[in-house]
Motif scaffolding. Sequence first.
Motif, PDB file in Angstrom:
ATOM      1  N   GLU A  38     -29.500  34.607 -29.482  1.00 18.00           N
ATOM      2  CA  GLU A  38     -30.610  35.465 -29.058  1.00 18.00           C
ATOM      3  C   GLU A  38     -30.980  35.211 -27.588  1.00 18.00           C
ATOM      4  N   PRO A  39     -30.023  35.457 -26.679  1.00 13.70           N
ATOM      5  CA  PRO A  39     -30.251  35.139 -25.267  1.00 13.70           C
ATOM      6  C   PRO A  39     -31.419  35.877 -24.635  1.00 13.70           C
ATOM      7  N   GLU A  40     -31.735  37.061 -25.106  1.00  8.33           N
ATOM      8  CA  GLU A  40     -32.864  37.804 -24.548  1.00  8.33           C
ATOM      9  C   GLU A  40     -34.160  37.528 -25.302  1.00  8.33           C
ATOM     10  N   GLY A  41     -34.097  36.689 -26.326  1.00  3.01           N
ATOM     11  CA  GLY A  41     -35.296  36.287 -27.046  1.00  3.01           C
ATOM     12  C   GLY A  41     -36.194  35.462 -26.141  1.00  3.01           C
ATOM     13  N   LYS A  42     -37.449  35.469 -26.417  1.00  2.83           N
ATOM     14  CA  LYS A  42     -38.407  34.733 -25.596  1.00  2.83           C
ATOM     15  C   LYS A  42     -38.396  33.256 -25.961  1.00  2.83           C
ATOM     16  N   MET A  43     -38.553  32.417 -24.954  1.00  3.92           N
ATOM     17  CA  MET A  43     -38.629  30.983 -25.166  1.00  3.92           C
ATOM     18  C   MET A  43     -40.108  30.613 -25.232  1.00  3.92           C
ATOM     19  N   ASN A  44     -40.475  29.816 -26.238  1.00  3.44           N
ATOM     20  CA  ASN A  44     -41.875  29.402 -26.335  1.00  3.44           C
ATOM     21  C   ASN A  44     -42.041  27.975 -25.830  1.00  3.44           C
ATOM     22  N   ARG A  45     -43.285  27.532 -25.771  1.00  4.33           N
ATOM     23  CA  ARG A  45     -43.601  26.220 -25.209  1.00  4.33           C
ATOM     24  C   ARG A  45     -42.941  25.092 -26.008  1.00  4.33           C
ATOM     25  N   ALA A  46     -42.889  25.224 -27.317  1.00  5.10           N
ATOM     26  CA  ALA A  46     -42.248  24.206 -28.150  1.00  5.10           C
ATOM     27  C   ALA A  46     -40.744  24.160 -27.898  1.00  5.10           C
ATOM     28  N   MET A  47     -40.106  25.324 -27.784  1.00  2.58           N
ATOM     29  CA  MET A  47     -38.668  25.362 -27.516  1.00  2.58           C
ATOM     30  C   MET A  47     -38.341  24.687 -26.187  1.00  2.58           C
ATOM     31  N   ALA A 101     -46.661  29.772 -28.184  1.00  2.99           N
ATOM     32  CA  ALA A 101     -46.939  30.736 -27.109  1.00  2.99           C
ATOM     33  C   ALA A 101     -45.732  30.800 -26.171  1.00  2.99           C
ATOM     34  N   ASN A 102     -45.450  31.980 -25.665  1.00  5.97           N
ATOM     35  CA  ASN A 102     -44.344  32.135 -24.733  1.00  5.97           C
ATOM     36  C   ASN A 102     -44.565  31.287 -23.488  1.00  5.97           C
ATOM     37  N   VAL A 103     -43.491  30.756 -22.940  1.00  3.36           N
ATOM     38  CA  VAL A 103     -43.564  29.973 -21.708  1.00  3.36           C
ATOM     39  C   VAL A 103     -43.131  30.878 -20.552  1.00  3.36           C
ATOM     40  N   THR A 104     -43.885  30.848 -19.465  1.00  2.00           N
ATOM     41  CA  THR A 104     -43.549  31.678 -18.308  1.00  2.00           C
ATOM     42  C   THR A 104     -42.537  30.947 -17.436  1.00  2.00           C
ATOM     43  N   ARG A 105     -41.946  31.682 -16.512  1.00  2.00           N
ATOM     44  CA  ARG A 105     -40.977  31.093 -15.587  1.00  2.00           C
ATOM     45  C   ARG A 105     -41.633  30.002 -14.752  1.00  2.00           C
ATOM     46  N   GLU A 106     -42.871  30.218 -14.299  1.00  2.00           N
ATOM     47  CA  GLU A 106     -43.530  29.192 -13.490  1.00  2.00           C
ATOM     48  C   GLU A 106     -43.881  27.969 -14.324  1.00  2.00           C
ATOM     49  N   GLN A 107     -44.257  28.152 -15.589  1.00  2.00           N
ATOM     50  CA  GLN A 107     -44.524  27.005 -16.459  1.00  2.00           C
ATOM     51  C   GLN A 107     -43.249  26.216 -16.713  1.00  2.00           C
ATOM     52  N   ALA A 108     -42.144  26.920 -16.962  1.00  2.00           N
ATOM     53  CA  ALA A 108     -40.872  26.250 -17.208  1.00  2.00           C
ATOM     54  C   ALA A 108     -40.429  25.470 -15.976  1.00  2.00           C
ATOM     55  N   ALA A 109     -40.572  26.063 -14.794  1.00  4.36           N
ATOM     56  CA  ALA A 109     -40.201  25.366 -13.561  1.00  4.36           C
ATOM     57  C   ALA A 109     -41.077  24.138 -13.355  1.00  4.36           C
ATOM     58  N   THR A 110     -42.368  24.255 -13.658  1.00  4.99           N
ATOM     59  CA  THR A 110     -43.286  23.123 -13.508  1.00  4.99           C
ATOM     60  C   THR A 110     -42.931  22.005 -14.472  1.00  4.99           C
ATOM     61  N   MET A 111     -42.662  22.339 -15.737  1.00  7.89           N
ATOM     62  CA  MET A 111     -42.281  21.315 -16.715  1.00  7.89           C
ATOM     63  C   MET A 111     -40.993  20.634 -16.298  1.00  7.89           C
ATOM     64  N   THR A 112     -40.037  21.410 -15.803  1.00  8.53           N
ATOM     65  CA  THR A 112     -38.766  20.839 -15.381  1.00  8.53           C
ATOM     66  C   THR A 112     -38.972  19.877 -14.225  1.00  8.53           C
ATOM     67  N   ALA A 113     -39.831  20.243 -13.292  1.00  4.14           N
ATOM     68  CA  ALA A 113     -40.096  19.375 -12.142  1.00  4.14           C
ATOM     69  C   ALA A 113     -40.780  18.079 -12.548  1.00  4.14           C
ATOM     70  N   ARG A 114     -41.460  18.071 -13.668  1.00  6.99           N
ATOM     71  CA  ARG A 114     -42.179  16.885 -14.130  1.00  6.99           C
ATOM     72  C   ARG A 114     -41.331  15.975 -15.018  1.00  6.99           C
ATOM     73  N   ILE A 115     -40.059  16.298 -15.226  1.00  2.00           N
ATOM     74  CA  ILE A 115     -39.249  15.490 -16.145  1.00  2.00           C
ATOM     75  C   ILE A 115     -39.356  14.013 -15.798  1.00  2.00           C
ATOM     76  N   SER A 116     -39.285  13.684 -14.528  1.00  2.00           N
ATOM     77  CA  SER A 116     -39.488  12.297 -14.098  1.00  2.00           C
ATOM     78  C   SER A 116     -39.790  12.291 -12.612  1.00  2.00           C
ATOM     79  N   ASP A 117     -40.324  11.164 -12.138  1.00  2.00           N
ATOM     80  CA  ASP A 117     -40.680  11.064 -10.728  1.00  2.00           C
ATOM     81  C   ASP A 117     -39.485  11.309  -9.823  1.00  2.00           C
TER      82      ASP A 117
END
Length: 165
Positions: A38-47, A101-117
Amino acid sequence: LFEGDLFLDIGADAWYLDDVMEAAERGLAGGTSLAHFEPEGKMNRAMFATVLYRAEGGEATAEPAPLEDVKPGTWYTDAVNWAYESGVAYGVSETKFAPLANVTREQAATMTARISDYARETLAKAQKMGLLSGYEDGTVRPQNTITRAEGVTLLMNTVRFLEAA
């Protein structure tokens, strides 16, 4: 889970094919069933928390996060608790995470940037290198919900970049 074959809903010429296949082979992301991604399916915060959790090694935290909407024993409990405790993802309030809840592109980028220092500086460079690319019209659309294909591509671009750093 899958044996190197394509998911039935991903064409051989899909722009995200290599990222999805590598993520599946590494055990970072799977399909919504044995045969479908389901590549066009929405990704949520848990996913998204789950794929980041797996990329970081999947170590459960000792204490559950103080989040009323993350119950023990769900498929995302350990990942969301890890994301919350490590500062990768915060709740939408002091007591709610909104895992579905769906995760936005900016939220995903922010979470990715926080993976580690160590990833913060490298990720800033990675963004300049196009790891989180925009759309054909040149926009980034930060408020758009990220699709499963976009989320896995962001994850795999980041994982490969950090492995090479």
